[in-house]
Design an enzyme around this catalytic site. Structure first.
Site, PDB file in Angstrom:
ATOM      1  CG  HIS A 117       4.165  -6.911  -1.689  1.00  0.00           C
ATOM      2  ND1 HIS A 117       5.080  -7.054  -2.700  1.00  0.00           N
ATOM      3  CD2 HIS A 117       4.852  -7.120  -0.535  1.00  0.00           C
ATOM      4  CE1 HIS A 117       6.263  -7.338  -2.191  1.00  0.00           C
ATOM      5  NE2 HIS A 117       6.149  -7.370  -0.888  1.00  0.00           N
ATOM      6  CG  HIS A 118       4.304 -10.097   1.818  1.00  0.00           C
ATOM      7  ND1 HIS A 118       4.562 -10.781   0.652  1.00  0.00           N
ATOM      8  CD2 HIS A 118       5.470  -9.489   2.170  1.00  0.00           C
ATOM      9  CE1 HIS A 118       5.831 -10.611   0.308  1.00  0.00           C
ATOM     10  NE2 HIS A 118       6.393  -9.817   1.207  1.00  0.00           N
ATOM     11  CB  ALA A 119      -1.981  -7.680   3.826  1.00  0.00           C
TER      12      ALA A 119
END
Length: 308
Positions: A117-119
């Protein structure tokens, strides 16, 4: 029977200069294999580049698939992007998309990886290369599989990349309950963010989750939920700032499953974050989440001996 998506490329060799516990995915697989016919296995196709490029910048997608990601971006990701890592990065979004299709058919399915979920659009970050949640959500909407979708993120870290990539999409909503002072320093804006103070324990976390997620589900009436079931809110996690017990994690997953099943909403889970020095212990937390979500009944791991 619990429908689980797994691809051999999920189990990639650790690149040099990596602090990420790459062997946890192999241990998740092995622990699930030990469940025998309780698990129905499914193998995804790698996500076609056209869908990766629908969410991420085409130049970044090309860098990843060719394993030519610049060192600056690799540092932000947290490890080098080798050809094996690139293959894994393409397989994982295909797995999350397939898990969503299986959930629509069976009520629940799990990807044995994912939750990256950080990309962001033009780079990975925080051990995330491509954002499988955003990619799968976009494809499900674009192909008309569902009209309304919600991403529920219970990882200890905010789902900043997911929120940023899907901002302004009225058909896709994002919910993130996370430690307010944890990574990333600069938060994005989800449809609903629920920041928690350091050290929050089981009762407060569960009460806050139910109090905030219930009205959102009722207002949005999603046709599908993608659930980022990160196990790093655990008190013993290497990168967490919350203080949930193992039983608290199980109660969290049972709460999410109950709220969704009460409303007839199918849901697919991804692994998300889980960190520490013992890959087997981390894998056990992830497997407990999958089995709890799939069975909607308590799943307790045998107590582990204390470590000196």
């Amino acid at each position: 029977m619990i429908h689980v998506v797994h691809h051999p490329d999920y189990v990639a060799a650790a690149p040099t200069r990596s602090t990420y516990k790459w062997n946890k995915n192999g241990m998740i697989r092995d622990l699930l294999l030990a469940q025998g016919d309780r698990i129905d296995w499914h193998t995804p196709e790698p996500m076609p580049a056209v869908w990766l490029e629908a969410v991420h910048d085409a130049a970044y997608v090309a860098e990843v698939l060719a394993a030519t990601v610049p060192r600056a971006k690799e540092r932000r990701i947290g490890f080098p992007v080798t050809p094996m890592v690139a293959a894994r990065a393409q397989a994982v979004p295909g797995g999350t998309w397939l898990a969503a299709l299986l959930a629509l058919e069976h009520g629940f399915a799990a990807n044995s990886a994912g939750g990256s979920h950080h990309a962001l659009a033009d780079t990975g970050a925080g051990f995330c290369v491509f954002n499988d949640l955003a990619i799968a959500a976009h494809r499900l909407i674009a192909e008309g599989t569902v009209d309304r979708l919600l991403i529920v993120d219970c990882d200890v870290h905010q789902g900043d990349g997911t929120a940023a990539l899907l901002a302004g999409r009225p058909e896709i909503a994002t919910y993130s309950i996370h430690a307010e002072k944890n990574f990333p320093v600069r938060k994005a804006r989800s449809t609903l963010d629920v920041p928690l103070a350091d050290g929050v324990e089981d009762d407060e976390d569960l009460a806050t989750l139910e109090r905030t997620l219930t009205p959102l589900l009722d207002d949005l009436a999603p046709q599908l939920v993608l659930y980022q079931a990160g196990v790093d809110p655990y008190a013993g996690d290497g990168l967490g700032r919350l203080a949930l017990s193992r039983d608290g994690l199980i109660s969290r997953d049972r709460t999410v499953a109950r709220l969704l099943r009460e409303r007839g909403v199918p849901f697919a889970s991804t692994v998300g974050g889980g960190y520490g020095h013992d890959p087997l212990e981390i894998a056990e937390r992830h497997v407990a989440a999958i089995l709890t979500l799939g069975d909607d009944k308590p799943f307790y791991l045998a107590p582990r001996p204390s470590r000196a």
